[in-house]
Design an enzyme around this catalytic site. Structure first.
Site, PDB file in Angstrom:
ATOM      1  N   CYS A 239      62.614 -14.055  73.137  1.00 16.47           N
ATOM      2  CA  CYS A 239      63.424 -15.219  73.500  1.00 16.47           C
ATOM      3  C   CYS A 239      63.863 -15.223  74.957  1.00 16.47           C
ATOM      4  O   CYS A 239      64.377 -16.238  75.444  1.00 16.47           O
ATOM      5  CB  CYS A 239      64.661 -15.278  72.606  1.00 16.47           C
ATOM      6  SG  CYS A 239      64.277 -15.445  70.843  1.00 16.47           S
ATOM      7  N   HIS A 318      65.154  -4.232  81.245  1.00 17.01           N
ATOM      8  CA  HIS A 318      64.237  -3.873  80.156  1.00 17.01           C
ATOM      9  C   HIS A 318      64.629  -2.506  79.597  1.00 17.01           C
ATOM     10  O   HIS A 318      64.693  -1.528  80.332  1.00 17.01           O
ATOM     11  CB  HIS A 318      62.798  -3.824  80.674  1.00 17.01           C
ATOM     12  CG  HIS A 318      61.765  -4.048  79.614  1.00 17.01           C
ATOM     13  ND1 HIS A 318      61.728  -3.329  78.446  1.00 17.01           N
ATOM     14  CD2 HIS A 318      60.734  -4.933  79.544  1.00 17.01           C
ATOM     15  CE1 HIS A 318      60.721  -3.749  77.706  1.00 17.01           C
ATOM     16  NE2 HIS A 318      60.098  -4.731  78.341  1.00 17.01           N
ATOM     17  N   HIS A 402      79.226 -22.838  84.855  1.00 20.12           N
ATOM     18  CA  HIS A 402      78.629 -23.155  83.556  1.00 20.12           C
ATOM     19  C   HIS A 402      77.846 -21.952  83.048  1.00 20.12           C
ATOM     20  O   HIS A 402      77.232 -21.226  83.837  1.00 20.12           O
ATOM     21  CB  HIS A 402      77.716 -24.375  83.663  1.00 20.12           C
ATOM     22  CG  HIS A 402      78.368 -25.569  84.280  1.00 20.12           C
ATOM     23  ND1 HIS A 402      79.251 -26.382  83.596  1.00 20.12           N
ATOM     24  CD2 HIS A 402      78.279 -26.081  85.545  1.00 20.12           C
ATOM     25  CE1 HIS A 402      79.667 -27.342  84.402  1.00 20.12           C
ATOM     26  NE2 HIS A 402      79.102 -27.180  85.583  1.00 20.12           N
ATOM     27  N   HIS A 406      71.868 -17.734  75.554  1.00 16.25           N
ATOM     28  CA  HIS A 406      70.813 -17.976  74.570  1.00 16.25           C
ATOM     29  C   HIS A 406      71.394 -18.175  73.178  1.00 16.25           C
ATOM     30  O   HIS A 406      72.164 -17.339  72.682  1.00 16.25           O
ATOM     31  CB  HIS A 406      69.843 -16.793  74.565  1.00 16.25           C
ATOM     32  CG  HIS A 406      68.921 -16.774  73.390  1.00 16.25           C
ATOM     33  ND1 HIS A 406      68.112 -17.841  73.059  1.00 16.25           N
ATOM     34  CD2 HIS A 406      68.685 -15.814  72.456  1.00 16.25           C
ATOM     35  CE1 HIS A 406      67.415 -17.530  71.977  1.00 16.25           C
ATOM     36  NE2 HIS A 406      67.744 -16.318  71.592  1.00 16.25           N
ATOM     37  N   HIS A 435      73.915 -25.559  66.915  1.00 16.71           N
ATOM     38  CA  HIS A 435      74.225 -26.462  65.811  1.00 16.71           C
ATOM     39  C   HIS A 435      73.192 -27.581  65.691  1.00 16.71           C
ATOM     40  O   HIS A 435      72.731 -27.897  64.591  1.00 16.71           O
ATOM     41  CB  HIS A 435      75.620 -27.067  66.029  1.00 16.71           C
ATOM     42  CG  HIS A 435      76.039 -28.010  64.940  1.00 16.71           C
ATOM     43  ND1 HIS A 435      75.755 -29.359  64.978  1.00 16.71           N
ATOM     44  CD2 HIS A 435      76.727 -27.801  63.783  1.00 16.71           C
ATOM     45  CE1 HIS A 435      76.248 -29.942  63.897  1.00 16.71           C
ATOM     46  NE2 HIS A 435      76.841 -29.013  63.162  1.00 16.71           N
ATOM     47  N   ASN A 439      67.928 -22.014  66.761  1.00 11.27           N
ATOM     48  CA  ASN A 439      67.409 -21.077  67.755  1.00 11.27           C
ATOM     49  C   ASN A 439      65.988 -21.506  68.108  1.00 11.27           C
ATOM     50  O   ASN A 439      65.045 -21.269  67.361  1.00 11.27           O
ATOM     51  CB  ASN A 439      67.424 -19.655  67.192  1.00 11.27           C
ATOM     52  CG  ASN A 439      66.911 -18.616  68.182  1.00 11.27           C
ATOM     53  OD1 ASN A 439      66.372 -18.961  69.234  1.00 11.27           O
ATOM     54  ND2 ASN A 439      67.068 -17.348  67.842  1.00 11.27           N
TER      55      ASN A 439
END
Length: 507
Positions: A239, A318, A402, A406, A435, A439
Site C-alpha cells: 500500500c 524499509h 494537512h 493511508h 468510510h 482501503n
C-alpha cells in the site's frame, strides 16, 4: 496467525491490546543523524539564498548616484573588482548547479466506480454466505471485522466478486484493471488537456496483479504512447507503493528535462479474494475495495503557474531486513491450498517501529528550528547523559497543514492521531476516505487529498504530509506544498457526496 485469531486482529479497537507502540517515547539516534545529514547536505544552498536575496534587495533600492559613488573607489582597484566578480560568479554557479530541479504536481484524478458495484454490509455478508466457502466461525468473524472497520455502506467491489459464484478469472482481473486505470487516466487527460504522446515517463504500481504484458504496457497500448517512453511496473510493494512511484518518477524527471510523468496507483481485487477460513487471511476481504489514482507530474518551469503542488521531500523507510517485518504482510497458501494475504498479529508493532524511523528522519527536514532544538536537546540528555527526562514529542502540526494518512484501517488512524497528537480535523480526510471508499491500497492517499480539496481547505503555501505503510515492511512519506489556493478538479470522486461529509462515526 492461524484459525485461532481474534475477531479484532486486523483492525484492533483503539483500547484493545494490539496498539501501535508509543514510538515517540523511543527514538534511534542514527535516524536523527540521517535527517540532519540531509539538512546539512543542502546547507550551502540555504546559506546562499538569503545572501543573494539581500544583495538583490539592496541593489533594487539604489539610485544612479549611489551606483556612481560605489564605482568611484573601485575604478582604480581592478583587482578588487575582479575578485568580487569571480566570487559572485562562483557562488551563483554553485547555487544553480546544486539547486534541485523542481517537480510539480499538475493535477491528479481518482476513479469513481459505478453505483452497481457498491457493496453494503448486508450484501457483503449475504454474498459470503452464498458462496459456500466460509464456515460459520469465519462468517461471524467477517461480520465483526466489518462492524469495527470504519467502512461505510457505499464502498465498491469488482464485478467478478459480485457474481455468484465469484468469477476470479484472468479475463475479469484484466477487465477490472482496465476499468479503473483507463477511467482515472481519461479524466486526468481531460482535466489537464495533456496529449498522451507528450508523456515521457510512466510508472504503474499494483501489488498483487502483474500480468504479461504488464499493466504499464496495457496503458501504452490503449493511449498509443510514444515509443521511447520510460515505463515501469512496480509489483508486490504493498500500500505504500504510491509514494515509491512518486519517488521513482521524480528522480527520472530530474534526469530527463522538459518532461511529463504519469503515475497510476491501484490494486486488483478480482483474483485476490480469499475463499478459505484462516482468519488472518480473511481480514483483507473486509477492508480492501476498488480504487485507482492517476497523477501528472512535470519538471517544466512553465507548468508552475498551473500546477497544484510542488514536491518538497520524500523519505522512505524499509524494515525488510527484519524477519518479522518481512513476513507481517505475507501472501501464501493456507492448509487447504487457497491463496491469500496473511496479516500478522505483530503488524501494529512493526508499523509503529517503521513510522518511528520514518518521522525521526523526516523531522529535521520539516520541523521548525524551535521544535528541532527541543527534540534534539532532550534526546541528547537521555542518550548521552542518562538523565531521566520526559521525551519531547515534536509537534508536527507546526510543520504540516494537512495529513493524508493511508486509510488502511480504523485502528491505524486512531493510533496515529493519538501518538502524533493530532486533532480530529487532521485525520478527517483519512477517516472519511476509509468510510466512503474503504482501503483502496496505494491510491488511498490521493482520495484523501481530493477530499481536502473538495472541502475547500487547501490554501497557497499549505504543506501536505502523505504517509503510507506497505508490505515488506515499509513506511514512506511524501511532502507537498500548495502553489495556490487549490480547487477540486472536475469529476472529483467527492463531487456528488462531499456535502454529506464528515459523517459521525462510532469510535
Amino acid at each position: 496467525m492461524d484459525g485461532k485469531a481474534r475477531p479484532d486482529a486486523g483492525v484492533p479497537a483503539p483500547h484493545g491490546g494490539r496498539r501501535l507502540p508509543d514510538f515517540l517515547q523511543s527514538v534511534n539516534l542514527k535516524y536523527v543523524k540521517l535527517g540532519y545529514h540531509y539538512l546539512i547536505s543542502h546547507l550551502l544552498t540555504l546559506c546562499l539564498v538569503p545572501i543573494m536575496a539581500m544583495v538583490v534587495i539592496e541593489a533594487s533600492q539604489m539610485n544612479p548616484d549611489d551606483i556612481r559613488q560605489l564605482w568611484l573607489p573601485l575604478q582604480y582597484n581592478f583587482v578588487s573588482v575582479i575578485i568580487f566578480s569571480a566570487v559572485l560568479a562562483f557562488g551563483s554557479t554553485v547555487y544553480i548547479m546544486t539547486r534541485p530541479i523542481a517537480v510539480y504536481l499538475v493535477d491528479f484524478s481518482c476513479f469513481l466506480p459505478p453505483n452497481d458495484l457498491k457493496a453494503p454490509y448486508e450484501k457483503f455478508m449475504m454474498h459470503s454466505t452464498r458462496t459456500g466457502d466460509f464456515n460459520d466461525s469465519s462468517l461471524e468473524f467477517q461480520s465483526k471485522i466489518l462492524q469495527r472497520s470504519g467502512l461505510g455502506e457505499e464502498t465498491y467491489f469488482p464485478e467478478a466478486i459480485h457474481q455468484v459464484p465469484p468469477q476470479p478469472s484472468m479475463a475479469n482481473a484484466r477487465k477490472e484493471a482496465e476499468m479503473v486505470m483507463f477511467g482515472a487516466l481519461d479524466n486526468l487527460f481531460a482535466n489537464t488537456s495533456i496529449k498522451p504522446k507528450d508523456i515521457g515517463v510512466l510508472v504503474v504500481n499494483c501489488s498483487l496483479f502483474n500480468p504479461t504484458p504488464s499493466l504499464s504496457a496495457m496503458i501504452i497500448n490503449k493511449y498509443k504512447l510514444r515509443g521511447n517512453i520510460k515505463s515501469f511496473n512496480l509489483g508486490g510493494m504493498g500500500c505504500s507503493a504510491g509514494v515509491i512511484a512518486v519517488d521513482l518518477a521524480s528522480d527520472l524527471l530530474r534526469v530527463h528535462g522538459n518532461s511529463y510523468a504519469v503515475i497510476v496507483s491501484t490494486e486488483n481485487i478480482t483474483q485476490n479474494w480469499y475463499f478459505g477460513n484462516r482468519k488472518s487471511m480473511l481480514i483483507p476481504n473486509c477492508l480492501f475495495r476498488v480504487g485507482c489514482s492517476a497523477v501528472l507530474l512535470s519538471n517544466r518551469p512553465a507548468d508552475r503557474r498551473r500546477a497544484k503542488y510542488k514536491l518538497v521531500h520524500i523519505v522512505r523507510t524499509h524494515k525488510g531486513a527484519d524477519d518479522k517485518a518481512f513476513r507481517c504482510v505475507y501472501q501464501e497458501e493456507d492448509d487447504g491450498g487457497r491463496t491469500g494475504v496473511s496479516l500478522s498479529k505483530d503488524l501494529m508493532a512493526i508499523a509503529g517501529d517503521a513510522l518511528k524511523t520514518n518521522i525521526t528522519t523526516l523531522g529535521p527536514l520539516v520541523l521548525p528550528i524551535s521544535e528541532q532544538l527541543l527534540f534534539f536537546a532532550t534526546l541528547v540528555l537521555k542518550k548521552f547523559f542518562s538523565i531521566k527526562v520526559k521525551p519531547y514529542i515534536p509537534d508536527f502540526k507546526l510543520a504540516f497543514d494537512h495529513f493524508c494518512i493511508h486509510a488502511g484501517g480504523r485502528a491505524v488512524i486512531d493510533e496515529l492521531e493519538k501518538n502524533l497528537q493530532l486533532l480530529p480535523i487532521h485525520v478527517e480526510a483519512s477517516r472519511m476516505t476509509l468510510h466512503r471508499f474503504g482501503n483502496t491500497s496505494s491510491s488511498s492517499i490521493w482520495y484523501e487529498l481530493a477530499y481536502t480539496e473538495a472541502k475547500g481547505r487547501m490554501r497557497e503555501g499549505h504543506r501536505v504530509w502523505q504517509i503510507a505503510f506497505g508490505s515488506g515492511f515499509k513506511c514512506n512519506s511524501a511532502v507537498w506544498q500548495a502553489l495556490r489556493t487549490v480547487k477540486p478538479s472536475p469529476n472529483s470522486p467527492w463531487e456528488n457526496c462531499i456535502h454529506k461529509y464528515p459523517v459521525k462515526l462510532d469510535l
